[in-house]
Write a protein that holds these residues in place. Structure first.
Motif, PDB file in Angstrom:
ATOM      1  N   ILE A 408      13.642 -86.711 103.172  1.00  0.00           N
ATOM      2  CA  ILE A 408      14.137 -87.386 101.964  1.00  0.00           C
ATOM      3  C   ILE A 408      15.657 -87.386 101.917  1.00  0.00           C
ATOM      4  CG2 ILE A 408      14.149 -85.381 100.431  1.00  0.00           C
ATOM      5  CD1 ILE A 408      13.051 -89.007  99.590  1.00  0.00           C
ATOM      6  N   SER A 409      16.292 -86.488 102.659  1.00  0.00           N
ATOM      7  CA  SER A 409      17.758 -86.452 102.685  1.00  0.00           C
ATOM      8  C   SER A 409      18.340 -87.763 103.180  1.00  0.00           C
ATOM      9  CB  SER A 409      18.242 -85.303 103.584  1.00  0.00           C
ATOM     10  OG  SER A 409      18.093 -85.617 104.966  1.00  0.00           O
ATOM     11  N   ARG A 410      17.594 -88.490 103.990  1.00  0.00           N
ATOM     12  CA  ARG A 410      18.096 -89.743 104.556  1.00  0.00           C
ATOM     13  C   ARG A 410      18.162 -90.853 103.506  1.00  0.00           C
ATOM     14  NH1 ARG A 410      20.356 -87.011 107.873  1.00  0.00           N
ATOM     15  NH2 ARG A 410      20.427 -88.375 109.687  1.00  0.00           N
ATOM     16  N   VAL A 411      17.245 -90.791 102.528  1.00  0.00           N
ATOM     17  CA  VAL A 411      17.323 -91.736 101.403  1.00  0.00           C
ATOM     18  C   VAL A 411      18.490 -91.353 100.504  1.00  0.00           C
ATOM     19  CG1 VAL A 411      16.137 -92.671  99.377  1.00  0.00           C
ATOM     20  CG2 VAL A 411      14.855 -92.233 101.492  1.00  0.00           C
ATOM     21  N   TYR A 412      18.621 -90.056 100.199  1.00  0.00           N
ATOM     22  CA  TYR A 412      19.754 -89.608  99.391  1.00  0.00           C
ATOM     23  C   TYR A 412      21.080 -89.970 100.053  1.00  0.00           C
ATOM     24  CZ  TYR A 412      16.336 -86.576  97.011  1.00  0.00           C
ATOM     25  OH  TYR A 412      15.263 -86.085  96.327  1.00  0.00           O
ATOM     26  N   GLY A 413      21.110 -89.915 101.373  1.00  0.00           N
ATOM     27  CA  GLY A 413      22.334 -90.217 102.106  1.00  0.00           C
ATOM     28  C   GLY A 413      22.654 -91.702 102.177  1.00  0.00           C
ATOM     29  N   GLY A 414      21.692 -92.548 101.786  1.00  0.00           N
ATOM     30  CA  GLY A 414      21.929 -93.985 101.777  1.00  0.00           C
ATOM     31  C   GLY A 414      21.822 -94.644 103.141  1.00  0.00           C
ATOM     32  N   ILE A 415      21.166 -93.976 104.084  1.00  0.00           N
ATOM     33  CA  ILE A 415      21.121 -94.533 105.447  1.00  0.00           C
ATOM     34  C   ILE A 415      19.713 -94.981 105.860  1.00  0.00           C
ATOM     35  CG2 ILE A 415      23.142 -93.225 106.187  1.00  0.00           C
ATOM     36  CD1 ILE A 415      21.303 -91.237 107.560  1.00  0.00           C
ATOM     37  N   HIS A 416      18.703 -94.717 105.004  1.00  0.00           N
ATOM     38  CA  HIS A 416      17.331 -95.121 105.332  1.00  0.00           C
ATOM     39  C   HIS A 416      16.603 -95.599 104.083  1.00  0.00           C
ATOM     40  CE1 HIS A 416      16.603 -94.233 109.538  1.00  0.00           C
ATOM     41  NE2 HIS A 416      17.234 -93.080 109.422  1.00  0.00           N
ATOM     42  N   TYR A 417      15.660 -96.511 104.291  1.00  0.00           N
ATOM     43  CA  TYR A 417      14.735 -96.918 103.242  1.00  0.00           C
ATOM     44  C   TYR A 417      13.614 -95.886 103.153  1.00  0.00           C
ATOM     45  CZ  TYR A 417      16.989-101.279 104.758  1.00  0.00           C
ATOM     46  OH  TYR A 417      17.902-102.217 105.155  1.00  0.00           O
ATOM     47  N   ARG A 418      12.889 -95.919 102.045  1.00  0.00           N
ATOM     48  CA  ARG A 418      11.840 -94.915 101.834  1.00  0.00           C
ATOM     49  C   ARG A 418      10.729 -95.004 102.884  1.00  0.00           C
ATOM     50  NH1 ARG A 418      10.691 -91.402  97.923  1.00  0.00           N
ATOM     51  NH2 ARG A 418      12.369 -92.226  96.616  1.00  0.00           N
TER      52      ARG A 418
END
Length: 453
Positions: A408-418
């Motif tokens: 989920i850190s990747r969504v928080y980081g703005g670099i991945h979709y859910r």
């Protein structure tokens, strides 16, 4: 006359004692193995290896060390015949005494040296160990070193057949500017897509790079009612929300902790340089070390834990990278800047490769399954792996909990979709389960730690 004879006898006895070398037993501790792994990680960060290549740097040295351990420890089973293309290592010379832990560490360092660029840094570390071991027991050290080098050569020859060298000569990724949904290089460095041919690397346990092919991402669409656009807008909204909270927000702390991007570029005037960061695989190897230390694992079990984890990580990268360049999906940053907010920046810097699926999610899911198999479920630990890089300790109740947060850190980081993180962690867990079900490394499942608090 008797006094003269007695004096001569004493002189001869003392002389013979002086010529005799007193050789101490050699005990190789897990701390020495940890120090070697830490040194390799340090060098990898200095040399800036991509995440897939970093996984290769870990797995071959670990397998070399493990095969020597398994030869001498009845609790462990060889990987020969279980891992693609691996044959049994050479038998040691029965006429020479061998310290198998020492030989395993020698093989580990020798293979690591072949896989990094800054060899001199590892050689200096290695030579400090060699000098200490040699001074304690010259005969045992040399026999053990010779055997470790022999095994390293065997594993090295197997390593050369994994298609890595061939992929170095394959063409770079070509950007398709006519398809609005395909990946494009992202700021600030606008780097080419890295390792577009990683799917051609020989896997270790999975049948092929396509075995765990995930469901495709939502169809690309900028229609506000489409599933894809909703996920794109979610990234933008989450980013704005947590940014308003400031750097103390839990979501930003999570994103920064799991960043693990070796390619972060920093601009200073006309200069651009890369900051030093650990890779996702290296972070999970570090977690394997944390677990080994907390469980007070001996040298052999530490090697076992590192090896199983590194195999899962290596195959996870092969599986994930195959999908990345198959779906070739554009990153949120590109679309948000083009269609929603031209000034928007993600919390984390976007790494230079396609979006789907999330590499950290796949790798974390696979590594967590492997570590749970080694150390048990609900194994709580304090993750201090990122402390040397300026980040605080984070605590987890289990490996799977850590993997879920990494995803989920990747969504928080703005670099991945859910979808990339949810599908990705499932892809990794399925792959990890396949590995532990199809590779038998221990005869006795009691080797799993039953941690109690």
């Amino acid at each position: 006359m008797k006094k003269i004879i007695s004096s001569l006898c004493v002189i001869i006895l003392l002389s013979s004692c002086g010529d005799k070398t007193i050789e101490e037993p050699l005990v190789i501790s897990p701390e020495e193995l940890h120090a070697s792994v830490d040194k390799v990680t340090e060098i990898m960060i200095h040399d800036i290896f991509s995440p897939p290549v970093a996984s290769r740097v870990f797995v071959y040295p670990n397998i070399a060390a493990y095969e020597i351990v398994a030869l001498n420890n009845d609790d462990y089973l060889s990987l020969a015949g279980q891992v693609h293309g691996l044959t049994a290592i050479p038998e040691p010379d029965a006429s020479r005494p061998i310290n198998y832990q020492l030989a395993a560490l020698v093989a580990h360092m020798e293979l690591s040296k072949k896989l990094i660029f800054s060899e001199n840094k590892l050689e200096a570390f290695r030579d400090s160990l060699y000098g200490r071991w040699d001074s304690k027991n010259h005969t045992l050290f040399n026999a053990s070193k010779d055997y470790g080098l022999k095994v390293a050569e065997h594993i090295g020859n197997w390593m050369k057949e994994d298609n890595y060298n061939q992929t170095r000569t394959m063409p770079k990724y070509t950007v398709d500017t006519y398809d609005p949904g395909r990946w494009q290089p992202t700021p600030p460095a606008y780097m080419d897509g890295i390792e577009p041919h990683w799917d051609k690397i020989r896997p270790f346990v999975i049948d092929s790079a396509n075995q765990f092919k995930p469901a495709p991402p939502p169809d690309f669409s900028l229609d506000e009612n489409s599933d894809f656009y909703k996920e794109l807008k979610e990234v933008y909204d989450i980013s704005n929300d947590i940014t308003k909270k400031g750097d103390d927000s839990e979501e930003i702390k999570i994103a920064q902790f799991w960043d693990c991007n070796p390619y972060v570029s920093v601009s200073r005037g006309h200069l651009m340089f890369a900051t030093k960061k650990i890779s996702p695989g290296a972070h999970w190897i570090g977690i394997a070390q944390v677990a080994s230390k907390k469980s007070k694992s001996d040298f052999d079990k530490t090697v076992y834990g590192l090896t199983k984890t590194s195999i899962a990580i290596a195959d996870a990268f092969i599986s994930c990278w195959a999908e990345k360049y198959r779906s070739n999906l554009i990153r949120p940053e590109t679309l948000i800047n083009q269609h929603i907010d031209e000034d928007w920046l993600p919390v984390l810097q976007t790494p230079p490769f396609p979006e789907y699926t999330s590499g950290h999610s796949v790798v974390s899911g696979a590594a967590a399954i492997a570590l749970t198999d080694v150390f048990g479920d609900n194994f709580s630990f304090d993750d201090d792996v990122e402390v040397p890089y300026g980040l605080p300790v984070r605590s987890f109740n289990s490996f799977n909990e850590a993997a879920q947060e990494a995803a989920i850190s990747r969504v928080y980081g703005g670099i991945h979709y859910r979808s990339a993180v949810e599908v990705g962690i499932t892809q990794g867990r399925n792959l990890g389960n396949f590995i532990i079900q199809n590779v038998k490394m221990t005869k006795n499942k009691d080797l799993v730690s039953n941690q109690t608090e």
